[in-house]
Enzyme design. Sequence first.
Site, short mmCIF file in Angstrom:
data_model
loop_
_atom_site.label_atom_id
_atom_site.label_comp_id
_atom_site.label_asym_id
_atom_site.label_seq_id
_atom_site.Cartn_x
_atom_site.Cartn_y
_atom_site.Cartn_z
N LYS A 268 0.82 -1.22 0.00
CA LYS A 268 0.00 0.00 0.00
C LYS A 268 0.85 1.27 0.00
O LYS A 268 0.53 2.26 0.64
CB LYS A 268 -0.99 0.01 1.18
CG LYS A 268 -1.87 -1.23 1.27
CD LYS A 268 -2.52 -1.61 -0.04
CE LYS A 268 -3.49 -0.55 -0.56
NZ LYS A 268 -4.05 -0.92 -1.90
N THR B 6 1.01 -0.41 -7.28
CA THR B 6 0.19 -0.51 -8.50
C THR B 6 0.41 0.70 -9.39
O THR B 6 0.47 0.58 -10.62
CB THR B 6 -1.29 -0.63 -8.11
OG1 THR B 6 -1.46 -1.76 -7.26
CG2 THR B 6 -2.17 -0.79 -9.35
N TRP B 7 0.53 1.86 -8.79
CA TRP B 7 0.76 3.10 -9.53
C TRP B 7 2.04 3.00 -10.35
O TRP B 7 2.05 3.24 -11.58
CB TRP B 7 0.85 4.24 -8.52
CG TRP B 7 0.80 5.62 -9.08
CD1 TRP B 7 0.49 6.00 -10.36
CD2 TRP B 7 1.05 6.83 -8.36
NE1 TRP B 7 0.54 7.37 -10.48
CE2 TRP B 7 0.88 7.90 -9.26
CE3 TRP B 7 1.39 7.11 -7.04
CZ2 TRP B 7 1.05 9.23 -8.88
CZ3 TRP B 7 1.56 8.44 -6.66
CH2 TRP B 7 1.39 9.47 -7.56
N HIS C 221 6.74 -7.56 -2.73
CA HIS C 221 6.78 -6.79 -1.49
C HIS C 221 7.91 -7.27 -0.58
O HIS C 221 7.91 -6.99 0.63
CB HIS C 221 5.45 -6.92 -0.74
CG HIS C 221 4.31 -6.18 -1.39
ND1 HIS C 221 4.42 -4.88 -1.82
CD2 HIS C 221 3.03 -6.56 -1.66
CE1 HIS C 221 3.26 -4.48 -2.34
NE2 HIS C 221 2.41 -5.49 -2.25
N SER D 166 -4.08 3.15 4.69
CA SER D 166 -4.44 2.44 3.46
C SER D 166 -4.42 0.93 3.68
O SER D 166 -5.31 0.20 3.22
CB SER D 166 -3.48 2.83 2.33
OG SER D 166 -3.85 2.21 1.12
N ARG E 29 -7.59 3.31 -4.02
CA ARG E 29 -8.57 3.86 -3.08
C ARG E 29 -8.59 5.36 -3.28
O ARG E 29 -9.00 5.84 -4.31
CB ARG E 29 -8.24 3.45 -1.64
CG ARG E 29 -9.42 3.56 -0.67
CD ARG E 29 -9.07 2.97 0.70
NE ARG E 29 -8.05 3.72 1.39
CZ ARG E 29 -8.29 4.77 2.19
NH1 ARG E 29 -9.53 5.14 2.41
NH2 ARG E 29 -7.30 5.41 2.77
#
Length: 303
Positions: A59, A63-64, A117, A148, A265
């Site tokens: 988090k 993904t970005w 991760h 998050s 989110r």
Amino acid sequence: MASSSVIQKREGEWTSAKYWDILGLYIPWSFTNDPALLADYIINFETRPDDVFVVSYPKSGTTWVQEIVWQIYNEGAVSSVKHVFRFPFLEPTATHEELAELIDLKTLPSPRLIKSHLTYSTTPRSTNKDDQCKYIYVARNPKDTAVSLFHFTERLTKETGSGYNGPWEFFAKLFIEGNVIYDFWNDHVIDWWKHKDDPNVLFLKYEDLHKDLPSHVRIIAKFLNKPLSDELISRIAEQCTLEGMKKNEISYKWRDEKESSPLLRTGVVGGWKSYFTPELNDRFEKEVMAKLEATGLEFDFEI
């Protein structure tokens, strides 16, 4: 089924999510039914010189950055193909009963784009320093990260039965004490920060991407030896804003179901202020941020 025990912290009626202890890290129990096999897979995973890993503490903008990297490699294309196929996640892909049947990282054509991760110490690397692949690490301030991760953990419990049960205050305590996914935030970030000057490591901050995304698209492209035109950099930056990515949100879910947990989110910097009491903020400063003081690593908590 391996004989390892599932780890789950309890405090009264509250419970943490369930984890395996794999290579000293808390790995979600849903990733595998054989922790020994997953540990062996990670230890023996063979990298290729043209692999690109995007790594973070969960988090933190993974993904970005994955989407930015994928678009750099694909001339700014936007794809509805699931992210898990375009940019496989190393840990669950290895032995997860669904993903392992669909994705075999060992046979994917090069260049492989891989998400992880793992800490620096546990991330696969070549023993030959001339054959090292590239690693992009993204770090996010721990207060926003904790918030998050709390919301994501709650959603995963509804989907996978991860076992988490408790309010935000309980989760924040678990986070500070290193009893959440992948262990201590501090250790994870510092482990990679020590290698920020390695030629094959690019260390990014989530907050910096927010401040100037086009410049960071350029930085990432240069690191990957992928020169892009100004027009393409601007287009990728626009498509990789939160608003741009939400137009294609279904591709960032593992499943098509509407209730499947989204990986996107709010994406804001400073959202933690709606959750932190003065007492909790003080504890974060003393037990989380204080560990960074001698490292030179600093974060923005609002922009």
